[in-house]
Every structure is written in structure tokens, then in C-alpha cells.
Design an enzyme around this catalytic site. Structure first.
Site, PDB file in Angstrom:
ATOM      1  N   ASN A  18     -65.393 -18.149 -26.054  1.00 41.59           N
ATOM      2  CA  ASN A  18     -66.504 -17.900 -25.031  1.00 41.59           C
ATOM      3  C   ASN A  18     -65.706 -16.377 -23.684  1.00 41.59           C
ATOM      4  O   ASN A  18     -65.252 -16.471 -24.392  1.00 41.59           O
ATOM      5  CB  ASN A  18     -66.619 -18.886 -23.988  1.00 41.59           C
ATOM      6  CG  ASN A  18     -65.295 -19.147 -22.681  1.00 41.59           C
ATOM      7  OD1 ASN A  18     -64.094 -18.504 -23.152  1.00 41.59           O
ATOM      8  ND2 ASN A  18     -64.700 -20.341 -23.739  1.00 41.59           N
ATOM      9  N   CYS A  19     -66.705 -15.913 -23.041  1.00 38.14           N
ATOM     10  CA  CYS A  19     -66.379 -15.252 -22.104  1.00 38.14           C
ATOM     11  C   CYS A  19     -65.715 -15.398 -20.902  1.00 38.14           C
ATOM     12  O   CYS A  19     -65.980 -14.889 -19.524  1.00 38.14           O
ATOM     13  CB  CYS A  19     -66.634 -14.335 -22.623  1.00 38.14           C
ATOM     14  SG  CYS A  19     -67.749 -13.467 -23.384  1.00 38.14           S
ATOM     15  N   VAL A  20     -65.025 -17.219 -20.413  1.00 41.74           N
ATOM     16  CA  VAL A  20     -64.787 -17.111 -19.218  1.00 41.74           C
ATOM     17  C   VAL A  20     -63.916 -16.501 -18.805  1.00 41.74           C
ATOM     18  O   VAL A  20     -62.769 -15.289 -19.679  1.00 41.74           O
ATOM     19  CB  VAL A  20     -64.451 -18.520 -19.236  1.00 41.74           C
ATOM     20  CG1 VAL A  20     -63.010 -18.969 -19.806  1.00 41.74           C
ATOM     21  CG2 VAL A  20     -64.681 -19.140 -17.907  1.00 41.74           C
TER      22      VAL A  20
END
Lengths: 347, 428
Positions: free
Chosen positions: B241-243
Site C-alpha cells: 500500500n501507498c498509505v
């Protein structure tokens, strides 16, 4: 040696009680009342170079004059720090201590310390503007209060960085700050759970905030003649983000004239939102801000007209304080413009 | 289940003729390592860089961190479904290059990658300033779809990490750590008097570059499940994820999950550790209700009396956190939650986007918005100007002299909500 000025009221100065509450400000270059005990506690760290005395009634009823006169006396004594009180649970004294401490901190740029019972109204008024040491509700707690004041004053005078409010012994100013704990978050979590399971006392690291629940507006009565606005936290802005709205933790919102626009396209608008994948939003920003559909419904006469101004920000990592501010400001502008309803789109 | 982590302590990393580990130094044959990644045709350019603790080096933007590991027993490889054949992990022997990390770096995928400083005030907040880093610096082919780019970055990093461990696996271990625990019925029979505790690990599962993988399955469309703690410590979970950088659980963090480690350490002594529920953070209300209900169902079926819930991300998932706490407390299961705070740059704002009175035991892992001044570094690996587009950065963050004024959240894992760090908020 660091210099401390002490502020007290007419009662603790031994001038008198309620009958002398109209005492005007006066300065004494000596220790007065609780100043004697305070000086002992401060020994080696600082000396009290003077005492400013003012009647609680005078300070409360002639606040501007009292504040100015006391501040002048304090300034003339060239202190490194001001101590006011302790005020315990005395309301007017708490107000005076808080006010002169906050004023001195703001005007002279020096640290100021007072002490109050946690229910003293002065706490709510001034805890963000000065350091308030929590103390008992009456002078029976004088010894402990002076110790607390002296410890905090000593730390402030030393120039050392302060730790958390609960460890430094003052009522917090409502600010969250990062500190390095002894143990990792995971270790603290397991220890807290074990305490909770055993029914032992534990200290949560964040007390639940009280949320303002906003009731939704009443339904639109006459949609045919209603003016509707588009408001979005989906980060859709004119191409190039002219107002530099942040990709996350936004501290501003933008408003743009869409009166000449029927459709948001990749050529005129884009999303700068930092919290979701913008691939499709950038291909067609209408998927976040449904301008195309609103224009169509407007033509069909489903509702009156679309408000010419569109409001937008990015809603990710945005502090609740800013979200509230944006909401109030946008709401007020819409209301003043005679808008009947708004469609809020989030992502 | 018995897991043996055969750890070789890595104290330095250098380029070398042959990829191997000797006397605490990891030598990497640069070309061979590049070739291993370059097989992927969607990379236009692949380069490797090294960064060591204490150096004046900034790495930006970083997407994921992976510890070099490989199975010594069973079918080999690591991260089942990615770089190992599908099958259960958590048993047998695993080789670990302890103290080394592969960091994946390339032009920005989305807005939520982060940076690491190997020294200076920013270094304090991330574990990757203390690891010997092999940085995979890549550029994708022109016009590659962001989802494909994320995929090849993720898989490339895993591949390189496993390849490095594979080359070194004959080295004798400096230390062997053993994690051994039976099934829930076995352990409950052994320790009938100890409180049963379960761990709910919330994961960003929002799709659109916000995904987490368990046994290579994207868990967004699936239901919460139960893992033996050994499976978590042995590569069952992978980050995709690119959180926001500060509170994403990197793949490195999953195998080092400190809540799993802390509960394991007390298993059989102070508590009975039932297992780990990797769970979802859905974007829709029904998804939130479903996941939180299923977390409770699993916990109840196992007789849990206490639970630790860790969040991943902030904002929207605060609602999942609240639902979990509320469900557990209302069912009589004592809960502690671990989360970071978004209290604004001045720290004066309310910290959460949602709250519930049942959330009485809260561990804070810090304010993501707190501002930090970081000086210029002698060397920058990657693309320094991307700070303008990272969460926590802004157009004005990077100054001409190379110094930056940024939010904590731009630093990888600075407020890791699995409680890896010691940072936390207090009132002032």
C-alpha cells in the site's frame, strides 16, 4: 541569580479582606506573605526581587487599568519569570493571577507560573496562556503549591526543555506533542492490557475527545427552485492547483467559478488528493465532483440552479480543527449567497 | 508450530565480487543483484545504492522495506505466493540477514511514499536509519499504469531481498531465535488459568494502491481470518500500500511485528496468546461493520478475554478502530487500541476523525502532523523534489540548500501503529 517577581492579592499581602479588595496596584521590593515560603523553595535557583500587590475587586472591575499598572511594575523590576498566586479556588484571584500571568508572558516574553484548584474558572480562561500548577482548593495546600510552583519555575528558568505536563506538574495547555517513551508502543499496549485484565488502574494515553455532532439541515422543500452548491473534500482543483492546496493535512480550501463550465475534464481540472488513487479522478474529475450530471439535471429543470462557485479541499490527515473551520466558513458563504442546499462529495 | 530464525548479524554492507556475508559484512555483487531485478521488463532502469547508519544520506521516495530472508527448510524461497511456492509458513528454519533491509525507491507512485535520513534529527524516527540498506532505485517504462508500477516495485523488492538471503544462507547463524506454540486447544489446556488474548491487526485494504496481502491474497475483498503468530513472523503478510509513509506497516514491519513479539514473550507466563487476526479497513460502512463483527466472532469462538487492536493509517480507518473497540468492550472483552494521532501541525486539534466512549485504553504512537526540521544531506538517493507531493510535504518543504521543513508523516514508519517505535503524544 535569576530574578522573579511575585504577584499576590490584598488578602495574602496582609492588607485586608473583602473591605480592601479595591486596593490599587502597588510594588514592594521585598518578600510579602506567601513570598517568604516561595523564596525558600526557590533558594539557589532564583531570588524574588519584588512583589506586586493588587486588590481582587480592583483587578476585576478595572481590569485594563490594573493590568497596565501591574505590567509596568513587573517590567520595571526586570524579572526573568513571574509567579502569580497561588489562587487556590478563589475565582476573582484566579482571574487576576491568570490575566497578569498571561499578559506578562505575551508582552514581556518571559515564562510565567501560577497555581490554582482545577475548578477555578481561571483555569479554563488561562491554562493555554500560562503555566498553571494544580493545587488544593484552599490555603491549607500552600506548602505543596509553592513546592510545585518552584519546581516548575526552576525548570523554566534553567532553559531545559519541558517534558509532558503531567510530569512537569502543570495543567496542560491542550497541545499534543511527541515525546520519546522508555518503552515501545507495543510493550506499553501489552502492559496496559494486562492491567486492564487484572482490574488494575491504568492511564490511557489519549482521553476520548467529545465530538460536535452536527444535525443535518432540513430537507429541501422546493427542489424546483432551489440553488444547489457543490462542495468536495476530494481534492479536485483547477489544473495546476493554483492555490497550492496541500495534498494532505490541508490548512486551506479553494473556491472556483464554474458558472461557464458544464463538465470537468482532464484538460481543466485534476485531483491533488493524497489519500486515494487518482487515476480515474484525473481522467474524469466529474466522478468526484458530479458537475456534468448536475448541469444535465439543471437543464431538465429537476432543480433550480447550480451555485456558480464550487468549494474544494483535500480531506486526508486534515486536522479536525481545520475541518470545522472550513465547514463554518463555507457554510456561512453559502448561506449569504442564498444557497438552499449543498452536495458534499468525499473520497 | 516451531519457527527457528537463524540470524546472521549484519553490521556493514559493501559491494563485493561475490554476494555473501562474512564477519558481519554483507557483500553484494552489484551487477548480479541488478540482473535479478532487471528480469522484469517493465523496469526501464534499475540501479542499486547502499546506505549505512550514520551517513549523511537521504533516501526519497521509499515505498517499502523488506528484510532479506529465505527458508532453509521446506520448499525454500520466502513470502509464500510471491517468492516462495504457496504453502504454510511459520514452521522450520528461516535464514535472516538481521540488520539489513532492502528499500524500494523509484519515481513517485502515488502521494504516499516517504523518506529516510541515515543521520540527523529525522533519523531518530525510523528504524531504517539503523539498518544496512540496499536501495533498489528503479524507473518504470514510459506510461506504465500506476497499478502495474506498484506491483513490479513490490515484487521486485521481495525478489531482491530473498535473492540476497539465498546467496548468504550457508553462513553460520550468530543467534537462533525460537518461536514455539501449539494450537489454541493445546495451549488452553496447558494454561487454563491464564487470560486468553488475541491480537487484531488492522490493515489498509482500500484498493487503488492501498492493499495488504496475506499469503499473496489481496485481503480487501476477503473476510478476517486467523493466523498462528509464527505465520506473521515468517512472511505471511506483505505490504502493497501507498498509505501515508509514517503509519504504513512495511513488509519489514510485519515480520518484526512488535505486538506479536511482546504477546509471545508473555505467552504461558502472564497470558495465553491465541493468535493474530489480520483484518480489513473497508471504504464502505457495511464493510467496516462486517469486518469488525467478524473480528469479534473469531475472538469469541476462541474464548478471548483481552484484545489488542492496532490501526493502519488514519482518518477513515479511525471508524474501524472505534467499531472494533466498541464491539469488544460490549462483549466483555477488554481492549487496548494502538493508533497515531493527527492533531494538526500545532498539536491543538482533536486527534482522531472518530471517537467512541468504549475506547478507554489508547496507546499513542505520535502526532503525524508535528513539524520537523531536517538539514541537507551530503548525498540524496532518489528524487528529492518529490517531497512536494508526499503526504506531509508541500511545495515549499524543500529549500534551495537541501534542508526540509516537513511533517513527521513524510518519514517512513515514524508513527508505526503496530507500536514499533517509542514515540508517543503527551499533553503539554
Amino acid at each position: 541569580m535569576k530574578r522573579v517577581v511575585h504577584y499576590i492579592n490584598q488578602f495574602y499581602a496582609g492588607i485586608g479582606g473583602e473591605d480592601k479588595a479595591d486596593q490599587t496596584p502597588l510594588f514592594k521590593a521585598e518578600l510579602v506573605g506567601p513570598g517568604v515560603g516561595l523564596a525558600k523553595e526557590l533558594e539557589g535557583k532564583a531570588e524574588i526581587v519584588g512583589t506586586v500587590i493588587c486588590g481582587d475587586g480592583y483587578y476585576g472591575e478595572h481590569t485594563d487599568e490594573a493590568r497596565a499598572a501591574c505590567l509596568k511594575m513587573i517590567q520595571d523590576a526586570k524579572p526573568d519569570l513571574l509567579v502569580a498566586g497561588p489562587a487556590f479556588n478563589a475565582g476573582r484571584y484566579g482571574f487576576a493571577c491568570g490575566d497578569i500571568a498571561a499578559t506578562t508572558a505575551a508582552e514581556l516574553g518571559i515564562p510565567t507560573v501560577t497555581a490554582m484548584y482545577h475548578e477555578n474558572p481561571g483555569v479554563e480562561l488561562y491554562s493555554k496562556k500560562t503555566y498553571i500548577v494544580p493545587c488544593a482548593d484552599s490555603a491549607r495546600g500552600m506548602g505543596k503549591a509553592l513546592k510545585g510552583i518552584a519546581a516548575l519555575a526552576g525548570k523554566l528558568l534553567s532553559g531545559e526543555k519541558l517534558g509532558p505536563a503531567r510530569l512537569e506538574g502543570y495543567i496542560h495547555r491542550g497541545i499534543r506533542k511527541n515525546f520519546i517513551h522508555e518503552k515501545s508502543g507495543a510493550e506499553r499496549a501489552v502492559e496496559m492490557l494486562l492491567k486492564k485484565l487484572r482490574g488494575e488502574e491504568f492511564r490511557t494515553e489519549y482521553e476520548m475527545p467529545k465530538f460536535n455532532k452536527i444535525p443535518p439541515a432540513a430537507p429541501v422543500k422546493d427542489l424546483k427552485h432551489a440553488t444547489i452548491a457543490l462542495v468536495s473534500s476530494g481534492g479536485v482543483v483547477p489544473l495546476g492547483n493554483p492555490d497550492h492546496i496541500r495534498v494532505s493535512s490541508a490548512e486551506s480550501f479553494g473556491k472556483y467559478d464554474i458558472s461557464a463550465l458544464d463538465d470537468m475534464t482532464a484538460q481543466n481540472y485534476e485531483s491533488v488528493h493524497g489519500g486515494y488513487d487518482r487515476v480515474w479522478a484525473n481522467e474524469d474529475p466529474d466522478v468526484v465532483v458530479p458537475l456534468d450530471v448536475m448541469r444535465q439535471l439543471e437543464k431538465e429543470g429537476v432543480y433550480g440552479k447550480l451555485h456558480p462557485i464550487f468549494y474544494t479541499t483535500t480531506g486526508t490527515g486534515t486536522a479536525v480543527a481545520f475541518a470545522e473551520k472550513f465547514g463554518k466558513e463555507i457554510g456561512e458563504e453559502l448561506k449569504n449567497a442564498g444557497v438552499d442546499a449543498a452536495i458534499l462529495t468525499s473520497t | 508450530m516451531r519457527l527457528e530464525l537463524h540470524k546472521v548479524k549484519v553490521r556493514d554492507v559493501q559491494w563485493g565480487e561475490k554476494t555473501c556475508v562474512k564477519d558481519g559484512v554483507l557483500y553484494v555483487n552489484k551487477q548480479a543483484a541488478i540482473n535479478c531485478v532487471k528480469e522484469e521488463e517493465r523496469f526501464a532502469k534499475v540501479d542499486l545504492e547502499l546506505a549505512r547508519p550514520g551517513e549523511s544520506t537521504r533516501i526519497i521516495p521509499i515505498k517499502d522495506a523488506i528484510e532479506p530472508r529465505v527458508k532453509l527448510t521446506g520448499k525454500g524461497g520466502y513470502y509464500p505466493g510471491f517468492s516462495a511456492p504457496m504453502g504454510r509458513c511459520g514452521d522450520g528454519k528461516t535464514f535472516v540477514l538481521d540488520g539489513a533491509a532492502v528499500l524500494t525507491c523509484g519515481p513517485i507512485v502515488a502521494f504516499q511514499e516517504g523518506f529516510v535520513d541515515m543521520s540527523g534529527p529525522g533519523a531518530v524516527y525510523t528504524p531504517f536509519s539503523a539498518t544496512q540498506n540496499i536501495i533498489m532505485v528503479v524507473e518504470p517504462i514510459k506510461d506504465l499504469d500506476p497499478h502495474q508500477y506498484e506491483l513490479i516495485l513490490r515484487e521486485g523488492g521481495l525478489k531482491l531481498a530473498v535473492w540476497l538471503a539465498e546467496q548468504c544462507k550457508d553462513a553460520p547463524a550468530d543467534v537462533v531465535e525460537v518461536f514455539e506454540k501449539g494450537t489454541v486447544p493445546e495451549e488452553s489446556a496447558k494454561y487454563p488459568q491464564l487470560p486468553k488474548v488475541i491480537y487484531v491487526c488492522m490493515n489498509i485494504t482500500q484498493g487503488l494502491l492501498h492493499d495488504t496481502y496475506v499469503y499473496a491474497a489481496d485481503i480487501r475483498p476477503s473476510l478476517p481470518t486467523l493466523l498462528h503468530p509464527n505465520e506473521v513472523l515468517d512472511g505471511a503478510m506483505v505490504s502493497g500500500n501507498c498509505v501515508s509513509a509514517c503509519d504504513k506497516n512495511t513488509t519489514w514491519h510485519h515480520v518484526h511485528n512488535p505486538i506479536v513479539a511482546a504477546l509471545y514473550a508473555r505467552h504461558g507466563k502472564e497470558l495465553n496468546f491465541l493468535g493474530v487476526i489480520p483484518t480489513q479497513e473497508s471504504t464502505v460502512m457495511d464493510g467496516k461493520l462486517r469486518a469488525s463483527q467478524m473480528n469479534l466472532s473469531i475472538a469469541r469462538e476462541l474464548g478471548a478475554e483481552g484484545v489488542i487492536v492496532s490501526e493502519e493509517g488514519y482518518g477513515n480507518p479511525d471508524t474501524d478502530l472505534c467499531l472494533n473497540a466498541r464491539n469488544f468492550e460490549n462483549a466483555g472483552i477488554k481492549s487496548v487500541v494502538v493508533s497515531d494521532e493527527a492533531a494538526g501541525t500545532d498539536g491543538a486539534s482533536q486527534s482522531l476523525a472518530d471517537a467512541t466512549p468504549e475506547m478507554t485504553a489508547f496507546i499513542s504512537t505520535g502526532n503525524v502532523n508535528e513539524m520537523l526540521e531536517v538539514p541537507a544531506m551530503d548525498k540524496v538517493i532518489g528524487w528529492p523534489e518529490t517531497i512536494a507531493h508526499l503526504s506531509g510535504g508541500a511545495a515549499e518543504s524543500l529549500r534551495e540548500d537541501g534542508s526540509m521543513f516537513v511533517e513527521m508523516q513524510a518519514i517512513i514508519a515514524s508513527t508505526a501503529e503496530i507500536g514499533f517505535n517509542r514515540v508517543g503524544c503527551e499533553w503539554i
